[in-house]
Design an enzyme around this catalytic site. Sequence first.
Site, PDB file in Angstrom:
ATOM      1  N   MET A  38      52.666  47.823  57.220  1.00  0.00           N
ATOM      2  CA  MET A  38      53.723  47.033  57.846  1.00  0.00           C
ATOM      3  C   MET A  38      53.850  47.335  59.328  1.00  0.00           C
ATOM      4  O   MET A  38      54.228  46.484  60.116  1.00  0.00           O
ATOM      5  CB  MET A  38      55.062  47.270  57.139  1.00  0.00           C
ATOM      6  CG  MET A  38      55.653  48.642  57.319  1.00  0.00           C
ATOM      7  SD  MET A  38      57.163  48.877  56.349  1.00  0.00           S
ATOM      8  CE  MET A  38      58.222  47.611  57.027  1.00  0.00           C
ATOM      9  N   LEU A  54      59.712  40.937  60.388  1.00  0.00           N
ATOM     10  CA  LEU A  54      59.991  41.524  59.085  1.00  0.00           C
ATOM     11  C   LEU A  54      60.938  40.650  58.273  1.00  0.00           C
ATOM     12  O   LEU A  54      60.677  40.318  57.114  1.00  0.00           O
ATOM     13  CB  LEU A  54      60.569  42.928  59.274  1.00  0.00           C
ATOM     14  CG  LEU A  54      60.790  43.784  58.021  1.00  0.00           C
ATOM     15  CD1 LEU A  54      60.620  45.255  58.383  1.00  0.00           C
ATOM     16  CD2 LEU A  54      62.163  43.565  57.421  1.00  0.00           C
ATOM     17  N   LEU A  60      58.453  39.641  51.563  1.00  0.00           N
ATOM     18  CA  LEU A  60      59.133  40.931  51.546  1.00  0.00           C
ATOM     19  C   LEU A  60      60.626  40.798  51.240  1.00  0.00           C
ATOM     20  O   LEU A  60      61.159  41.475  50.361  1.00  0.00           O
ATOM     21  CB  LEU A  60      58.963  41.641  52.893  1.00  0.00           C
ATOM     22  CG  LEU A  60      59.689  42.980  53.042  1.00  0.00           C
ATOM     23  CD1 LEU A  60      59.129  44.009  52.070  1.00  0.00           C
ATOM     24  CD2 LEU A  60      59.590  43.500  54.470  1.00  0.00           C
ATOM     25  N   ARG A 127      51.433  44.255  59.811  1.00  0.00           N
ATOM     26  CA  ARG A 127      52.069  42.992  59.424  1.00  0.00           C
ATOM     27  C   ARG A 127      53.134  42.561  60.431  1.00  0.00           C
ATOM     28  O   ARG A 127      53.306  41.362  60.674  1.00  0.00           O
ATOM     29  CB  ARG A 127      52.699  43.157  58.021  1.00  0.00           C
ATOM     30  CG  ARG A 127      53.301  41.885  57.427  1.00  0.00           C
ATOM     31  CD  ARG A 127      52.228  40.874  57.095  1.00  0.00           C
ATOM     32  NE  ARG A 127      52.816  39.693  56.475  1.00  0.00           N
ATOM     33  CZ  ARG A 127      53.283  38.649  57.161  1.00  0.00           C
ATOM     34  NH1 ARG A 127      53.253  38.669  58.479  1.00  0.00           N
ATOM     35  NH2 ARG A 127      53.790  37.598  56.535  1.00  0.00           N
ATOM     36  N   TYR A 128      53.875  43.513  60.987  1.00  0.00           N
ATOM     37  CA  TYR A 128      55.030  43.152  61.808  1.00  0.00           C
ATOM     38  C   TYR A 128      55.008  43.750  63.217  1.00  0.00           C
ATOM     39  O   TYR A 128      55.922  43.507  63.989  1.00  0.00           O
ATOM     40  CB  TYR A 128      56.338  43.603  61.113  1.00  0.00           C
ATOM     41  CG  TYR A 128      56.414  43.238  59.662  1.00  0.00           C
ATOM     42  CD1 TYR A 128      56.379  41.911  59.249  1.00  0.00           C
ATOM     43  CD2 TYR A 128      56.512  44.225  58.670  1.00  0.00           C
ATOM     44  CE1 TYR A 128      56.439  41.570  57.904  1.00  0.00           C
ATOM     45  CE2 TYR A 128      56.575  43.896  57.330  1.00  0.00           C
ATOM     46  CZ  TYR A 128      56.533  42.566  56.955  1.00  0.00           C
ATOM     47  OH  TYR A 128      56.588  42.229  55.630  1.00  0.00           O
ATOM     48  N   HIS A 226      60.449  53.567  49.285  1.00  0.00           N
ATOM     49  CA  HIS A 226      61.146  52.410  49.838  1.00  0.00           C
ATOM     50  C   HIS A 226      61.552  51.479  48.699  1.00  0.00           C
ATOM     51  O   HIS A 226      60.740  51.105  47.862  1.00  0.00           O
ATOM     52  CB  HIS A 226      60.245  51.666  50.822  1.00  0.00           C
ATOM     53  CG  HIS A 226      60.981  50.780  51.774  1.00  0.00           C
ATOM     54  ND1 HIS A 226      61.724  49.693  51.355  1.00  0.00           N
ATOM     55  CD2 HIS A 226      61.111  50.820  53.125  1.00  0.00           C
ATOM     56  CE1 HIS A 226      62.257  49.094  52.409  1.00  0.00           C
ATOM     57  NE2 HIS A 226      61.905  49.762  53.494  1.00  0.00           N
ATOM     58  N   ASP A 304      54.512  59.591  58.900  1.00  0.00           N
ATOM     59  CA  ASP A 304      55.894  59.530  59.352  1.00  0.00           C
ATOM     60  C   ASP A 304      56.185  58.198  60.035  1.00  0.00           C
ATOM     61  O   ASP A 304      55.334  57.630  60.717  1.00  0.00           O
ATOM     62  CB  ASP A 304      56.170  60.662  60.354  1.00  0.00           C
ATOM     63  CG  ASP A 304      56.518  61.969  59.657  1.00  0.00           C
ATOM     64  OD1 ASP A 304      57.154  61.920  58.587  1.00  0.00           O
ATOM     65  OD2 ASP A 304      56.161  63.033  60.189  1.00  0.00           O
ATOM     66  N   GLU A 307      61.671  55.659  58.448  1.00  0.00           N
ATOM     67  CA  GLU A 307      62.279  55.997  57.158  1.00  0.00           C
ATOM     68  C   GLU A 307      62.256  57.496  56.872  1.00  0.00           C
ATOM     69  O   GLU A 307      63.077  58.004  56.124  1.00  0.00           O
ATOM     70  CB  GLU A 307      61.588  55.235  56.018  1.00  0.00           C
ATOM     71  CG  GLU A 307      62.034  53.794  55.852  1.00  0.00           C
ATOM     72  CD  GLU A 307      61.325  52.852  56.819  1.00  0.00           C
ATOM     73  OE1 GLU A 307      60.468  53.337  57.589  1.00  0.00           O
ATOM     74  OE2 GLU A 307      61.637  51.645  56.807  1.00  0.00           O
ATOM     75  N   GLU A 311      65.873  58.097  58.783  1.00  0.00           N
ATOM     76  CA  GLU A 311      66.666  57.854  57.568  1.00  0.00           C
ATOM     77  C   GLU A 311      66.839  59.112  56.719  1.00  0.00           C
ATOM     78  O   GLU A 311      67.904  59.339  56.155  1.00  0.00           O
ATOM     79  CB  GLU A 311      66.013  56.740  56.748  1.00  0.00           C
ATOM     80  CG  GLU A 311      66.902  56.218  55.637  1.00  0.00           C
ATOM     81  CD  GLU A 311      66.361  54.948  55.004  1.00  0.00           C
ATOM     82  OE1 GLU A 311      66.749  54.651  53.860  1.00  0.00           O
ATOM     83  OE2 GLU A 311      65.538  54.261  55.653  1.00  0.00           O
TER      84      GLU A 311
END
Length: 388
Positions: A38, A54, A60, A127-128, A226, A304, A307, A311
């Site tokens: 991603m 995203l 997604l 992807r993003y 996730h 890493d 998240e 997070e």
Amino acid sequence: MLRNFTRQLSVSAKRLGNGTGTADVKNGKGTAIVFMNMGGPSTVPETRDFLFRLFSDNDLIPLGPFQNILAKFITWRRTPMIEKYYARIGGGSPIRKWSEFQAKKACERLDEISPNTAPHKPYVAFRYAHPLTEETLKQLLDDGITRAVAFSQYPQFSYSTTASSINDLYRLSKVHDPNGQIKWSIIDRWPQHPCLINTFANHINDALLKFPEEIRKNVVIQFSAHSLPMDIINRGDSYPAEVSATVYAVMQKLKFSNPYRLTWQSQVGPKPWLGAQTEKTSQRLVKFDSVPGIVIVPIAFTSDHIETLHEIDIELKEAVENPEKVVRCESLNGDPLFHQGLADLVKDHLESGKLYSKQLPLDYNLGSVTAKNVFKHPDEFFGDRSKK
């Protein structure tokens, strides 16, 4: 060990593939290895575009017929906050530098252990975020690549993640490579491969050593992955089962030395998501006298990124009453055992002659409910499309 490998990351700042073997790849020899993920914004100013891509992805986060409008609104609301998060972890996501580094190391080993498919040239396709799939595909074509392996860096398959990257590659290939110059195959899942299981087991053991020996066996190993919207899970998505398979294999490697649980993080919006939630579970666990500590394991991530660095390392520790009881095990990042295992995985894939896994057709039957402009069966894309 991490510091030693971090010093080597400057090599990855250069465009990948400029070393030995590039000429052979351009002459139609060799194999491109494309790490797909991603991605994440490498700098704070890239955050807005990253979030918009995203939230615009119906695979997604399905938002219905007003996907584009809602994506703009959510992006507008969340960008200032997420920019602060990235600023707090160093000014951007490290996922690109780690992906490029891991791909480079895997290809170096592949040149040694798989001479029949050498030279191997590393690429990254996000992807993003940059390098976007379209950017990487154009580079592949400019480099004269004719054989490529799409290597999903989501070890556990989900239609919302792995298939989203596949769909993006398929749509763009129809535009930029309609004649099928590049012959593709894909590693679409690897939830129990030794490179994943053994590296995580080693890192968990290292984390457990941070607790006194007399309490170590009672420390809870809390695996975190996730989360996904239940809309996706209820279609029959294979993600929960494959994440669970990874967790169980790691615990087998550890000989079930500690109590453990699997929880889920990163829920967004009011819709139901897969739980239990990582943060809420941690908040409960640290209150129990019988739990002397927790090791958080980001089991669905290969490096890493926000998240883990924000997070878990910041938000979660700020939310629990006894943050000193919480330790996160090191991500896979620069571990040479992991890089070697990635190369072994690709070698096995190339030698098998398989273009995709046995599960992929069923994944598309069940998952492509709302997807547009996607293939009905993987045979429509993978392999020699010029003969179809």
